[in-house]
Design an enzyme around this catalytic site. Sequence first.
Site, PDB file in Angstrom:
ATOM      1  N   LYS A 186      28.818  25.968  54.977  1.00  0.00           N
ATOM      2  CA  LYS A 186      29.413  27.277  54.673  1.00  0.00           C
ATOM      3  C   LYS A 186      28.635  27.839  53.487  1.00  0.00           C
ATOM      4  O   LYS A 186      28.889  27.487  52.343  1.00  0.00           O
ATOM      5  CB  LYS A 186      30.891  27.097  54.317  1.00  0.00           C
ATOM      6  CG  LYS A 186      31.788  28.278  54.605  1.00  0.00           C
ATOM      7  CD  LYS A 186      31.367  29.597  54.008  1.00  0.00           C
ATOM      8  CE  LYS A 186      32.013  29.853  52.676  1.00  0.00           C
ATOM      9  NZ  LYS A 186      31.442  31.040  52.001  1.00  0.00           N
ATOM     10  N   GLU A 262      29.733  19.501  42.682  1.00  0.00           N
ATOM     11  CA  GLU A 262      28.768  19.852  41.630  1.00  0.00           C
ATOM     12  C   GLU A 262      29.178  21.229  41.133  1.00  0.00           C
ATOM     13  O   GLU A 262      29.173  22.187  41.900  1.00  0.00           O
ATOM     14  CB  GLU A 262      27.339  19.919  42.189  1.00  0.00           C
ATOM     15  CG  GLU A 262      26.816  18.612  42.763  1.00  0.00           C
ATOM     16  CD  GLU A 262      26.668  17.525  41.728  1.00  0.00           C
ATOM     17  OE1 GLU A 262      26.767  17.814  40.519  1.00  0.00           O
ATOM     18  OE2 GLU A 262      26.490  16.375  42.129  1.00  0.00           O
ATOM     19  N   CYS A 297      23.103  26.561  37.055  1.00  0.00           N
ATOM     20  CA  CYS A 297      24.182  25.741  36.495  1.00  0.00           C
ATOM     21  C   CYS A 297      23.749  24.951  35.270  1.00  0.00           C
ATOM     22  O   CYS A 297      24.553  24.673  34.393  1.00  0.00           O
ATOM     23  CB  CYS A 297      24.725  24.811  37.570  1.00  0.00           C
ATOM     24  SG  CYS A 297      23.432  23.862  38.362  1.00  0.00           S
ATOM     25  N   GLU A 392      31.314  29.734  30.831  1.00  0.00           N
ATOM     26  CA  GLU A 392      30.053  29.838  31.566  1.00  0.00           C
ATOM     27  C   GLU A 392      29.815  31.316  31.886  1.00  0.00           C
ATOM     28  O   GLU A 392      30.650  31.950  32.537  1.00  0.00           O
ATOM     29  CB  GLU A 392      30.141  29.037  32.865  1.00  0.00           C
ATOM     30  CG  GLU A 392      28.838  29.048  33.634  1.00  0.00           C
ATOM     31  CD  GLU A 392      28.908  28.259  34.942  1.00  0.00           C
ATOM     32  OE1 GLU A 392      29.904  28.402  35.670  1.00  0.00           O
ATOM     33  OE2 GLU A 392      27.948  27.525  35.228  1.00  0.00           O
TER      34      GLU A 392
HETATM   35  P1  NAD Z   1      32.028  29.860  43.831  1.00  0.00           P
HETATM   36  O1  NAD Z   1      32.785  28.658  43.420  1.00  0.00           O
HETATM   37  O2  NAD Z   1      32.635  31.183  43.639  1.00  0.00           O
HETATM   38  O3  NAD Z   1      31.654  29.766  45.379  1.00  0.00           O
HETATM   39  C1  NAD Z   1      31.032  28.625  45.919  1.00  0.00           C
HETATM   40  C2  NAD Z   1      31.384  28.531  47.393  1.00  0.00           C
HETATM   41  O4  NAD Z   1      32.782  28.317  47.533  1.00  0.00           O
HETATM   42  C3  NAD Z   1      31.044  29.783  48.195  1.00  0.00           C
HETATM   43  O5  NAD Z   1      30.517  29.405  49.444  1.00  0.00           O
HETATM   44  C4  NAD Z   1      32.392  30.445  48.354  1.00  0.00           C
HETATM   45  O6  NAD Z   1      32.511  31.264  49.499  1.00  0.00           O
HETATM   46  C5  NAD Z   1      33.316  29.252  48.461  1.00  0.00           C
HETATM   47  N1  NAD Z   1      34.695  29.553  48.082  1.00  0.00           N
HETATM   48  C6  NAD Z   1      35.125  30.496  47.205  1.00  0.00           C
HETATM   49  N2  NAD Z   1      36.478  30.482  47.150  1.00  0.00           N
HETATM   50  C7  NAD Z   1      36.898  29.511  47.990  1.00  0.00           C
HETATM   51  C8  NAD Z   1      38.174  29.013  48.363  1.00  0.00           C
HETATM   52  N3  NAD Z   1      39.298  29.520  47.845  1.00  0.00           N
HETATM   53  N4  NAD Z   1      38.243  27.989  49.238  1.00  0.00           N
HETATM   54  C9  NAD Z   1      37.101  27.474  49.767  1.00  0.00           C
HETATM   55  N5  NAD Z   1      35.873  27.913  49.481  1.00  0.00           N
HETATM   56  C10 NAD Z   1      35.764  28.914  48.582  1.00  0.00           C
HETATM   57  O7  NAD Z   1      30.618  29.706  43.094  1.00  0.00           O
HETATM   58  P2  NAD Z   1      29.398  30.734  43.107  1.00  0.00           P
HETATM   59  O8  NAD Z   1      29.853  31.931  42.330  1.00  0.00           O
HETATM   60  O9  NAD Z   1      28.863  30.911  44.465  1.00  0.00           O
HETATM   61  O10 NAD Z   1      28.301  29.916  42.288  1.00  0.00           O
HETATM   62  C11 NAD Z   1      28.283  29.907  40.920  1.00  0.00           C
HETATM   63  C12 NAD Z   1      28.868  28.622  40.377  1.00  0.00           C
HETATM   64  O11 NAD Z   1      28.212  27.503  40.971  1.00  0.00           O
HETATM   65  C13 NAD Z   1      28.661  28.461  38.899  1.00  0.00           C
HETATM   66  O12 NAD Z   1      29.828  27.988  38.291  1.00  0.00           O
HETATM   67  C14 NAD Z   1      27.564  27.418  38.794  1.00  0.00           C
HETATM   68  O13 NAD Z   1      27.531  26.692  37.606  1.00  0.00           O
HETATM   69  C15 NAD Z   1      27.843  26.566  39.963  1.00  0.00           C
HETATM   70  N6  NAD Z   1      26.655  25.812  40.379  1.00  0.00           N
HETATM   71  C16 NAD Z   1      26.632  24.465  40.132  1.00  0.00           C
HETATM   72  C17 NAD Z   1      25.513  23.709  40.502  1.00  0.00           C
HETATM   73  C18 NAD Z   1      25.507  22.214  40.280  1.00  0.00           C
HETATM   74  O14 NAD Z   1      24.718  21.541  40.920  1.00  0.00           O
HETATM   75  N7  NAD Z   1      26.348  21.679  39.419  1.00  0.00           N
HETATM   76  C19 NAD Z   1      24.424  24.317  41.104  1.00  0.00           C
HETATM   77  C20 NAD Z   1      24.473  25.695  41.341  1.00  0.00           C
HETATM   78  C21 NAD Z   1      25.606  26.424  40.975  1.00  0.00           C
END
Ligand code: NAD
Length: 491
Positions: A186, A262, A297, A392
Amino acid sequence: MNAYADMAKSLKLPTGAFIDGQFVAALSGATFETRNPYTGDLIATLPACGAADVDAAVAAARRAHEAGVWSDLHPSERKAVLCRLADLIMAHAEALAVMESVDAGKPIADCLELDIPETANAIRWHGEAQDKLYDQIAPTAPDALALVVREPLGVVGAVLPWNFPLLMMAWKIGPALATGNSVVVKPAEQTSLTALRLAELALEAGVPPGVLNVITGMGPDAGEPLGRHMDVDAITFTGSTEVGRKFLEYAAQSNLKEVCLEMGGKSAAVVLSDAKNIAEIAETQAAAIFWNMGENCTANSRIIAHKDVYDELVAELAKQVADWPVGDPLDPATRQGPLVSAEHFAKVSGLVDSGKAQGAQVVAGGEGAGGLLFKPTIFAGVTPGMDIYEQEIFGPVVGVTRAESDEEAIALANQTQYGLAATLYTASIAKAHRYARKLKAGTVGVNTYSEGEISTPFGGFKSSGFGGRDNGIHAHEQYTELKTIWLDLSE
Ligand code: NAD
């Protein structure tokens, strides 16, 4: 107009979700728009998948798994297919780079130099590792034989963020496929295009239909049903801590699937009193925060500097961004493109405004630069308690904090709910070892900013990670279950 802008016009973009080896519309017929964050133009209309589409994708994945068309192959056969996929990615590198750039706003130079080759590298590395791993035999009495074997989990759901769309997919599907699982991906709704193209290339490379599926759509509509699905064996997630937590709830309330998360970070670079070459440190740290628009991240969004080096470091950082190339992501000279969406721009602007209101000094930037572009922003005088110290931002914003001693600098670095990565600058080998151990983070770069590489485990302490690691052979643990087979040898 440059060559990449020309290519962008003629790209053939996917328009369907990818289930059982075919592009399909959502069963409800619903769609959503995806836009270029730099121009605002509509670039694609994609299926807004819901629970019924998730059911179809999971059923296809389960059928493929039970049929053994992938899971029962000799590991060297899976290796050959994954290496072919890596070759195909590189054969289509320019088109994939342009697609990623127009979808996510990422600078084309970064997509070409890093995102695409690292995507191929991750898939190849895990594929190649698979036929060199051995299981174990436990110590027993002579009348028994105990085999300790690792088996694929079955159906894995991979939920992805928008900041490194292809690379994060590779970090998940590389080890998940190598170990013999079927996967339902997804992607983030902001950036689904390259995930769909990668699935198509995987089919061409020889990954059987149903083994790799991609469902597009919103988190609550498509991500949640995947997280709650009774026939999904594991979820691997990269994204925010807020959403990561939900996947633990989904698992607890459904079938207790495995969950590996992650998540976010507020990583610190610590510059100790004896650090040398402050100008070089400023150059490294500017790249560490402004690379990928700060939408990274592990970005070092906090710099904790000992009072002896603080003023020089702030001045050198300001010099770094004086002519930072911000603009059209398809221009190869651009180092910083637009933020991914208007919603994210509003979040970054709001936090920058809070920094100003709470008394931090703007050294550079501090405002937008037209459209969704945001100037590289440096704050000095940042202290614990300020929102820009605690939260963040995930944008091109760094705050510098002054420490009175080396010990205080380390304590400040650890003063966060997160623990993804840290950086440490010192001229002393003894301090390097001692303080690298004191920093509460999954990866510590010493005298450089580093996320490690594909061979090193990647993940976070505290609220940055849960349940396992990406990368390295350690990632395989996320996607396999241990089984003990006890044989009675007595006669
Ligand atoms: P997000 O958590 O908003 O979304 C991530 C995924 O989750 C998307 O595919 C989204 O559609 C899905 N999602 C959102 N709400 C959901 C729900 N209620 N139920 C199920 N799925 C849901 O994150 P983002 O804005 O896409 O990415 C940014 C974040 O990702 C930042 O916090 C960043 O630090 C983190 N990140 C972490 C790493 C790591 O390896 N630790 C790497 C890249 C990004």
